[in-house]
Design a protein around this motif. Structure first.
Motif, PDB file in Angstrom:
ATOM      1  N   LYS A   1       0.829  -1.207   0.000  1.00  0.00           N
ATOM      2  CA  LYS A   1       0.000   0.000   0.000  1.00  0.00           C
ATOM      3  C   LYS A   1       0.868   1.263   0.000  1.00  0.00           C
ATOM      4  O   LYS A   1       0.590   2.217  -0.734  1.00  0.00           O
ATOM      5  N   VAL A   2       1.919   1.253   0.814  1.00  0.00           N
ATOM      6  CA  VAL A   2       2.797   2.423   0.887  1.00  0.00           C
ATOM      7  C   VAL A   2       3.591   2.573  -0.407  1.00  0.00           C
ATOM      8  O   VAL A   2       3.807   3.687  -0.897  1.00  0.00           O
ATOM      9  N   LYS A   3       4.018   1.479  -0.993  1.00  0.00           N
ATOM     10  CA  LYS A   3       4.711   1.549  -2.288  1.00  0.00           C
ATOM     11  C   LYS A   3       3.803   2.173  -3.348  1.00  0.00           C
ATOM     12  O   LYS A   3       4.271   2.949  -4.199  1.00  0.00           O
ATOM     13  N   GLU A   4       2.522   1.849  -3.297  1.00  0.00           N
ATOM     14  CA  GLU A   4       1.569   2.441  -4.228  1.00  0.00           C
ATOM     15  C   GLU A   4       1.473   3.954  -4.021  1.00  0.00           C
ATOM     16  O   GLU A   4       1.336   4.724  -4.985  1.00  0.00           O
ATOM     17  N   LEU A   5       1.556   4.388  -2.761  1.00  0.00           N
ATOM     18  CA  LEU A   5       1.541   5.824  -2.468  1.00  0.00           C
ATOM     19  C   LEU A   5       2.780   6.513  -3.047  1.00  0.00           C
ATOM     20  O   LEU A   5       2.685   7.626  -3.579  1.00  0.00           O
TER      21      LEU A   5
END
Length: 220
Positions: free
Chosen positions: A31-35
């Motif tokens: 999820k953070v990588k997507e951000l």
């Protein structure tokens, strides 16, 4: 803060920082990588403030301060992204966020853990207002060491003013508590909008008013 920092030329580092390098050291979730992909165009390790580059002695917990310039895809940046970068870099960081010809500063009060000096403890993030990238600039403050420089940089973007005799640790704790109370107030306001029972709405409004009073006291 209404102006930009003019960092000394001797402190210029100017290296691109690949997102993959951050992932290697901070192991963010998917999820953070997507951000990162959605919000971050480019990360530049722009300056390194240290005894060698700005002629200030190191102090306990603050040997260097890194300046990271982040070019944004939109005008928003999730704090999870900042937190991930902070986890990957074992040094205090001041972030310069750039978007649409404007800049804002962000930083967490970052200090070595008392339990494990190899780990860092982060406060919630302080954020300045947006200012024009070609606006007026200011020199770094005249201070005695790296620690007092770090404190000065943080307090320049603090959302709350110092109280008389207040220490930085106390100010940071007050900011953290303010964030908690503001989130609680938002949740109560949301519940009030959905609540249909009159008596329950009265109770929730009483809770909200109490929270607003606490928030007002914390802001003074």
């Amino acid at each position: 803060m209404s102006s930009l920092y003019n960092f000394p030329k001797a402190a210029t580092f100017g290296r691109m920082l690949a997102k993959s390098k951050i992932y290697d050291h901070a192991t963010p979730s998917s999820k953070v990588k997507e951000l990162f992909v959605k919000e971050v165009e480019k990360i530049i390790w722009s300056h390194k403030l240290s005894p060698a580059t700005i002629n200030l002695p190191a102090s306990d917990g603050v040997h260097e301060i890194q300046i990271f310039t982040i070019l944004l895809r939109t005008g928003e940046l999730s704090q999870e992204v900042l937190h991930t970068i902070d986890k990957a870099i074992p040094s205090p960081i001041l972030f310069e966020l750039k978007y649409g010809g404007k800049i804002k500063y962000a930083a967490s009060y970052k200090q070595p853990s008392e339990a494990d000096k190899s780990k860092w403890v982060l406060s919630s993030y302080f954020l300045s207002d947006w200012v024009k990238e070609d606006g007026p600039s200011t020199e770094l403050p005249v201070v005695l060491n790296m620690g007092t420089l770090y404190q000065s940089l943080l307090t320049s973007i603090s959302p709350l003013p110092f109280r008389q005799g207040e220490k930085l640790d106390d100010l940071v704790s007050r900011v953290d508590l303010l964030r908690v109370k503001e989130r609680e107030a938002e949740k109560v306001e949301s519940r009030i909008k959905k609540e249909k029972q009159f008596n329950r709405r009265v109770e929730l409004n009483r809770t909200l008013n109490a929270l607003k009073q606490e928030i007002e006291q914390l802001r003074k």
